[in-house]
Write an enzyme that holds these catalytic residues in place. Sequence first.
Site, PDB file in Angstrom:
ATOM      1  N   GLN A 168      -8.049  14.423   4.273  1.00 47.34           N
ATOM      2  CA  GLN A 168      -7.443  13.626   3.208  1.00 47.34           C
ATOM      3  C   GLN A 168      -8.374  13.505   2.008  1.00 47.34           C
ATOM      4  O   GLN A 168      -9.516  13.082   2.156  1.00 47.34           O
ATOM      5  CB  GLN A 168      -7.123  12.230   3.725  1.00 47.34           C
ATOM      6  CG  GLN A 168      -6.556  11.317   2.639  1.00 47.34           C
ATOM      7  CD  GLN A 168      -5.911  10.086   3.236  1.00 47.34           C
ATOM      8  OE1 GLN A 168      -6.580   9.115   3.569  1.00 47.34           O
ATOM      9  NE2 GLN A 168      -4.604  10.133   3.402  1.00 47.34           N
ATOM     10  N   ARG A 185      -0.887   9.300  -0.067  1.00 53.06           N
ATOM     11  CA  ARG A 185      -2.098   9.751  -0.762  1.00 53.06           C
ATOM     12  C   ARG A 185      -2.094  11.235  -1.110  1.00 53.06           C
ATOM     13  O   ARG A 185      -2.629  11.635  -2.142  1.00 53.06           O
ATOM     14  CB  ARG A 185      -3.323   9.436   0.097  1.00 53.06           C
ATOM     15  CG  ARG A 185      -3.619   7.957   0.133  1.00 53.06           C
ATOM     16  CD  ARG A 185      -4.769   7.634   1.055  1.00 53.06           C
ATOM     17  NE  ARG A 185      -5.088   6.210   0.964  1.00 53.06           N
ATOM     18  CZ  ARG A 185      -5.948   5.583   1.766  1.00 53.06           C
ATOM     19  NH1 ARG A 185      -6.553   6.252   2.727  1.00 53.06           N
ATOM     20  NH2 ARG A 185      -6.186   4.296   1.606  1.00 53.06           N
ATOM     21  N   HIS A 206      -8.707  11.316  -0.953  1.00 53.27           N
ATOM     22  CA  HIS A 206      -8.200  10.047  -1.476  1.00 53.27           C
ATOM     23  C   HIS A 206      -8.010  10.227  -2.973  1.00 53.27           C
ATOM     24  O   HIS A 206      -8.899  10.736  -3.649  1.00 53.27           O
ATOM     25  CB  HIS A 206      -9.202   8.929  -1.181  1.00 53.27           C
ATOM     26  CG  HIS A 206      -8.661   7.546  -1.401  1.00 53.27           C
ATOM     27  ND1 HIS A 206      -8.338   7.080  -2.647  1.00 53.27           N
ATOM     28  CD2 HIS A 206      -8.392   6.549  -0.536  1.00 53.27           C
ATOM     29  CE1 HIS A 206      -7.884   5.835  -2.531  1.00 53.27           C
ATOM     30  NE2 HIS A 206      -7.911   5.487  -1.260  1.00 53.27           N
ATOM     31  N   ARG A 244      -2.713  10.712   6.405  1.00 54.27           N
ATOM     32  CA  ARG A 244      -2.778   9.325   6.860  1.00 54.27           C
ATOM     33  C   ARG A 244      -2.342   8.375   5.755  1.00 54.27           C
ATOM     34  O   ARG A 244      -2.711   8.554   4.598  1.00 54.27           O
ATOM     35  CB  ARG A 244      -4.209   8.978   7.274  1.00 54.27           C
ATOM     36  CG  ARG A 244      -4.402   7.519   7.614  1.00 54.27           C
ATOM     37  CD  ARG A 244      -5.781   7.215   8.171  1.00 54.27           C
ATOM     38  NE  ARG A 244      -6.843   7.266   7.190  1.00 54.27           N
ATOM     39  CZ  ARG A 244      -7.124   6.286   6.326  1.00 54.27           C
ATOM     40  NH1 ARG A 244      -6.392   5.187   6.298  1.00 54.27           N
ATOM     41  NH2 ARG A 244      -8.129   6.409   5.475  1.00 54.27           N
ATOM     42  N   HIS A 277     -12.112  12.022   1.863  1.00 55.31           N
ATOM     43  CA  HIS A 277     -12.136  10.660   2.388  1.00 55.31           C
ATOM     44  C   HIS A 277     -11.990  10.581   3.901  1.00 55.31           C
ATOM     45  O   HIS A 277     -12.628   9.761   4.541  1.00 55.31           O
ATOM     46  CB  HIS A 277     -11.009   9.879   1.723  1.00 55.31           C
ATOM     47  CG  HIS A 277     -10.954   8.430   2.083  1.00 55.31           C
ATOM     48  ND1 HIS A 277     -12.051   7.605   1.955  1.00 55.31           N
ATOM     49  CD2 HIS A 277      -9.954   7.645   2.555  1.00 55.31           C
ATOM     50  CE1 HIS A 277     -11.715   6.369   2.334  1.00 55.31           C
ATOM     51  NE2 HIS A 277     -10.461   6.379   2.724  1.00 55.31           N
ATOM     52  N   PHE A 320       0.853  -1.181   0.000  1.00 49.90           N
ATOM     53  CA  PHE A 320       0.000   0.000   0.000  1.00 49.90           C
ATOM     54  C   PHE A 320       0.894   1.238   0.000  1.00 49.90           C
ATOM     55  O   PHE A 320       2.092   1.156   0.306  1.00 49.90           O
ATOM     56  CB  PHE A 320      -0.890   0.007   1.252  1.00 49.90           C
ATOM     57  CG  PHE A 320      -2.363   0.035   0.959  1.00 49.90           C
ATOM     58  CD1 PHE A 320      -2.955  -0.906   0.138  1.00 49.90           C
ATOM     59  CD2 PHE A 320      -3.183   1.009   1.534  1.00 49.90           C
ATOM     60  CE1 PHE A 320      -4.321  -0.885  -0.103  1.00 49.90           C
ATOM     61  CE2 PHE A 320      -4.555   1.033   1.297  1.00 49.90           C
ATOM     62  CZ  PHE A 320      -5.120   0.094   0.484  1.00 49.90           C
ATOM     63  N   LEU A 371     -15.291   5.284  -3.355  1.00 49.34           N
ATOM     64  CA  LEU A 371     -13.892   4.889  -3.244  1.00 49.34           C
ATOM     65  C   LEU A 371     -13.459   3.760  -4.183  1.00 49.34           C
ATOM     66  O   LEU A 371     -14.185   2.797  -4.385  1.00 49.34           O
ATOM     67  CB  LEU A 371     -13.647   4.451  -1.799  1.00 49.34           C
ATOM     68  CG  LEU A 371     -12.198   4.246  -1.399  1.00 49.34           C
ATOM     69  CD1 LEU A 371     -11.445   5.556  -1.487  1.00 49.34           C
ATOM     70  CD2 LEU A 371     -12.127   3.703   0.016  1.00 49.34           C
ATOM     71  N   GLU A 378      -6.896   1.673  -2.839  1.00 47.33           N
ATOM     72  CA  GLU A 378      -5.470   1.804  -3.139  1.00 47.33           C
ATOM     73  C   GLU A 378      -4.878   0.426  -3.447  1.00 47.33           C
ATOM     74  O   GLU A 378      -3.828   0.319  -4.066  1.00 47.33           O
ATOM     75  CB  GLU A 378      -4.800   2.395  -1.887  1.00 47.33           C
ATOM     76  CG  GLU A 378      -3.418   2.912  -2.066  1.00 47.33           C
ATOM     77  CD  GLU A 378      -3.008   3.790  -0.869  1.00 47.33           C
ATOM     78  OE1 GLU A 378      -3.864   4.514  -0.327  1.00 47.33           O
ATOM     79  OE2 GLU A 378      -1.833   3.733  -0.496  1.00 47.33           O
TER      80      GLU A 378
END
Lengths: 249, 601
Positions: free
Chosen positions: B238, B313, B240, B414, B379, B123, B254, B257
């Site tokens: 954030q 991200r 995304h 994050r 997100h 990730f 979403l 990732e």
Amino acid sequence: MPIVELKVWRGGDDGEYQTFHVEYDEGEVILDVVHRLQSTQAQDLAVRWNCKAGKCGSCSAEVNGKPSLMCMTRMINFTSGDVIAISPMKTFPLIKDLVTDVAWNYENARKVPHFKPKERDADGKHRMMQIDIERGQEFHQCIECYLCQNVCHVIRDHPENKENFVGPRFFIQMAQVNMHPLESVSQKPDALEGYGLDYCNITKCCTDVCPAGIKITDNAIIPLKERLIDDKFDPLRWLGRKIKIGNSK
Amino acid sequence: MTDFEIEEHEYDVLVIGAGGAGLRAAIESMALGCKTAVVCKSLFGKAHTVMAEGGMAAAMGNVYSEDNWKVHFRDTMRGGKMLNNWRMAQIHAQEAPDRVLELEEYGALFDRTEDGLILQRDFGGHKYARLAHVGDSTGLEMIRTEQQKAASLGVKVFAECTINRLILDKESNSISGAIGYWREKGNLILFKAKSIILATGGLGKMYAITSNSWEGTGDGHAMAMMAGAEMVDMEFVQFHPTGMVWPPSVKGILVTEGVRGDGGTLRNSTQERFMFNYIPEMFAAETASSEEEADAWYDDHNLGRRTPDLLPRDEVARAINSEVKAGRGSPHGGVFLDIATRRSSEYIQKRLPSMYHQFMQLAGVDITSEPMEVGPTCHYAMGGIKVDAETEASSVSGLFAAGEVAGGLHGANRLGGNSLSDLVVFGRRAGKGAAEFAKGKNEFSTIDKEFIDTTINNMMKPFENEGGQNPYAIHKELQDSMQSLAGIIRTEDELIQMLNKIGELKEKMKTVSVDGNRWFNPGWHLALDLEFMIANAECLVRAAIERKESRGGHTRDDYPNTSPELSKVNFILKQIDDEIQVEAKPLDEMPEELKQLFEDN
């Protein structure tokens, strides 16, 4: 924007279908149109929803009589001039509009056997092979939309059976525990009794409506029925139970 | 006292929110012998955790034995641009592996390695393959597992019940309870509690393009602030990088990732893998500089450096934004995410089954044969209630917070996968903290009757304001203005415009009115949630104005660089006499042995 005619159930048991004309876009789903109706013409229209992507199982309803998730029913499947009837799930007591009381499901969730794992390996880890967990993983895909419960005629047509029958969603959960490679205790002979497995006559209506594509009847209910019968009628196990030497683990 | 009937309950520990953090907290509190209840706005098991896809970060070392908590800690801090609360990041990295094993103990079925251990996936921002996962529906696995565990313990659940205010005992200045309403009938409910855990999740519903559900209105953030709690890092939201952009109905939903973790790559309209043009200096040493190197890394992390598709991200979201602005976007205003040309159809369907179905059913796109179109979507809130790293106690006595509503762990940005682990690591600690606090208290604190009256009057006002503002219209106005004035790229001018807008919206809220009555009325529910959204928007904007630099999830067009001065502070927000005040607070000093981890390479 084109306009669609919606017939939406309004009110409680003594309510009625109301007709609305709502704009829509081809790329939308029914839930979008219901939201537009709500924000422009019927502020207090009761409807449940969360993820809008078929993952949470909140927006279950009957669209033209078909049990469906509203977030996964695309407007592209309808043509301009179509009338779409949206009703609440029939099997559960109606609260208001499209919202029903699904508490019975949560009671069953507490009733069915719960998982207890066997001990970990010496290094503190559990080992399971991918091939052994895939059956269980299928059951874990359940989003608890309760469409399978809604469509099951054992309770849809006979509400009195609700007392003795937990329904397809919880047969999956029982299968999930029963077939878990680490399961240690709930496979006792009587573990599958008392949940109404014998009421199911395998019409597969539940499998047909499952938005997660779980083969409820073939992969959960039939194997459970077989285990139940095996446990009950295997003469050796019967003898074992009589003279109380362990269980069928 | 008001004429309204109020149903009353008493619990040692009240948990507000039934997602991954709230459930783990409740399980812990029950296990410690406290009478515990969980309250949630939706049905039980529908919390936003269910939407989490890719996995749960934990340095278990099952795939790369080189991995350990120190590497995870370092990745988390660097991903957060060093603004994180270092102690939370340390605890998180150290305890996450045990929490994964614990979920397995509760019955979770994570995907396996060949020797039967829990498989881990790559990730963004994580040096090693580290995310324990179940295909691309890890959140569903977590919530269902915890839900069944909680059911087996007999945790009391108040579902479709919304808390509207926390109640303070004025004398001891500590939490004494909470008041709210049943969504079904609109009846009022009051909880007396010795301690309360907020686990209410995020606040993304203030933006127009968001992956958040209707619940993400930041109730916990706002209620804590109203009760006097300190908030931290509220400027950091954030975006995304990969939300769906088309068709319109799914805009913002979403796309995990995990698509990139499993080999997918971002391309622009000229088919260029543009992320190679956006490698920041901070990550240059560990990022591949050619496509060949990046592809070799997928096979074996010792054969090359990691692909820039898996930068943190914030970096990827900004890059996509720039490509679209430069006219190299996809037909519907995103960029392409291609896994079809890079992995077999069988592999894609096995690893990413829910992405496959999501695109097939909602967009008519077969991701095994064509690229997806993706773009940034709001997100996650990095900021939240400031808590003690060990116990998750807030600055208000008796009030605890865990999960997205708490701030500190993630700093300015994050890393993917760190949220699911956050939920259980700090959910457990909050459960323990709140249970111990409750045990130290013999009696319930006093419920302030006058406050109850004011709260109820406030809740009923939308029914009295006949012919006033439509809550849905106010909500849309907030979402559209936040999206355009306080979104991914910010400037002082626009933030001040937004602040003025918030002033206007507050005025409009005074006359917000709803049709119908209290019987399951989403218009009324929204009208009450709006107050929280507007309060949070104000926090966000005020902190964003103060942070005159670009860092993590906060990008200022007028201050494009990081500022050395601002790298040393968090902004703390506090409501004093109805005014939100912002103050810079120096970061806690990291111990030498941890500092060392950032000097080694």
